[in-house]
Design a protein around this motif. Sequence first.
Motif, PDB file in Angstrom:
ATOM      1  N   THR A   1       0.799  -1.254   0.112  1.00  0.00           N
ATOM      2  CA  THR A   1      -0.167   0.010   0.076  1.00  0.00           C
ATOM      3  C   THR A   1       1.032   1.358  -0.033  1.00  0.00           C
ATOM      4  O   THR A   1       2.190   1.114   0.556  1.00  0.00           O
ATOM      5  N   ILE A   2       0.431   2.218  -0.662  1.00  0.00           N
ATOM      6  CA  ILE A   2       1.153   3.476  -0.724  1.00  0.00           C
ATOM      7  C   ILE A   2       0.322   4.725  -0.197  1.00  0.00           C
ATOM      8  O   ILE A   2      -0.630   5.025  -0.619  1.00  0.00           O
ATOM      9  N   THR A   3       1.214   5.471   0.643  1.00  0.00           N
ATOM     10  CA  THR A   3       0.506   6.724   1.391  1.00  0.00           C
ATOM     11  C   THR A   3       1.667   7.687   0.968  1.00  0.00           C
ATOM     12  O   THR A   3       2.935   7.355   0.967  1.00  0.00           O
TER      13      THR A   3
ATOM     14  N   SER B   1      -1.885  10.470  -1.831  1.00  0.00           N
ATOM     15  CA  SER B   1      -2.034   9.025  -1.905  1.00  0.00           C
ATOM     16  C   SER B   1      -2.930   8.497  -2.926  1.00  0.00           C
ATOM     17  O   SER B   1      -2.849   7.370  -3.684  1.00  0.00           O
ATOM     18  N   ASP B   2      -4.233   9.225  -3.109  1.00  0.00           N
ATOM     19  CA  ASP B   2      -5.025   8.725  -4.130  1.00  0.00           C
ATOM     20  C   ASP B   2      -4.748   9.033  -5.458  1.00  0.00           C
ATOM     21  O   ASP B   2      -5.178   8.689  -6.389  1.00  0.00           O
TER      22      ASP B   2
ATOM     23  N   ASP C   1       6.791  12.890   1.343  1.00  0.00           N
ATOM     24  CA  ASP C   1       7.202  11.655   1.583  1.00  0.00           C
ATOM     25  C   ASP C   1       6.168  10.785   1.095  1.00  0.00           C
ATOM     26  O   ASP C   1       4.980  11.005   0.999  1.00  0.00           O
ATOM     27  N   MET C   2       6.682   9.490   0.993  1.00  0.00           N
ATOM     28  CA  MET C   2       5.836   8.493   0.451  1.00  0.00           C
ATOM     29  C   MET C   2       6.072   7.287   1.140  1.00  0.00           C
ATOM     30  O   MET C   2       7.498   6.701   1.296  1.00  0.00           O
TER      31      MET C   2
ATOM     32  N   ALA D   1      11.791  10.075   0.168  1.00  0.00           N
ATOM     33  CA  ALA D   1      11.255  11.484   0.637  1.00  0.00           C
ATOM     34  C   ALA D   1      12.251  12.528  -0.089  1.00  0.00           C
ATOM     35  O   ALA D   1      13.264  12.063  -0.936  1.00  0.00           O
ATOM     36  N   GLY D   2      11.950  13.620  -0.158  1.00  0.00           N
ATOM     37  CA  GLY D   2      12.587  14.684  -0.803  1.00  0.00           C
ATOM     38  C   GLY D   2      11.867  16.003  -0.776  1.00  0.00           C
ATOM     39  O   GLY D   2      11.006  16.256   0.029  1.00  0.00           O
ATOM     40  N   THR D   3      12.354  17.057  -1.522  1.00  0.00           N
ATOM     41  CA  THR D   3      11.479  18.364  -1.579  1.00  0.00           C
ATOM     42  C   THR D   3      10.544  18.077  -2.847  1.00  0.00           C
ATOM     43  O   THR D   3      10.520  17.373  -3.448  1.00  0.00           O
ATOM     44  N   PHE D   4       9.658  19.166  -2.581  1.00  0.00           N
ATOM     45  CA  PHE D   4       8.475  19.128  -3.237  1.00  0.00           C
ATOM     46  C   PHE D   4       8.280  20.432  -3.686  1.00  0.00           C
ATOM     47  O   PHE D   4       7.781  21.489  -3.035  1.00  0.00           O
TER      48      PHE D   4
END
Length: 113
Positions: free
Chosen positions: A37-39, A55-56, A88-89, A102-105
Amino acid sequence: MTVSANWDITVDQNVRYLVNRNFVDEYGTALPLTGATITAQVRKFPGGQLLLDLSDMITITDATNGEIEMDIPSETLATLIPGKYLWDMLITYPTTGRLKIAGTFTVTGTITE
């Protein structure tokens, strides 16, 4: 087991962001996403106000080969103020732990409307 990786993202404020990504280990072997699963979330700083829940907007497109698609609509990005954020994911497996990416957005303003 928890493994971490880095992925910096730059988006335009009013432009759809669509990307496919394959996750591989240091040897180039695909990291399967079967059963995972991914969030994912965007915030100004850890523990800060949630700015965007991704997430969606993330779909596992090929679990065997570790492929996802991230599709953020332009209407969603238009709600963000240009600037640098953090994201982050978490990819959570039912029995073996999780992978954190994770990283910058970074949101850049669009000149042409």
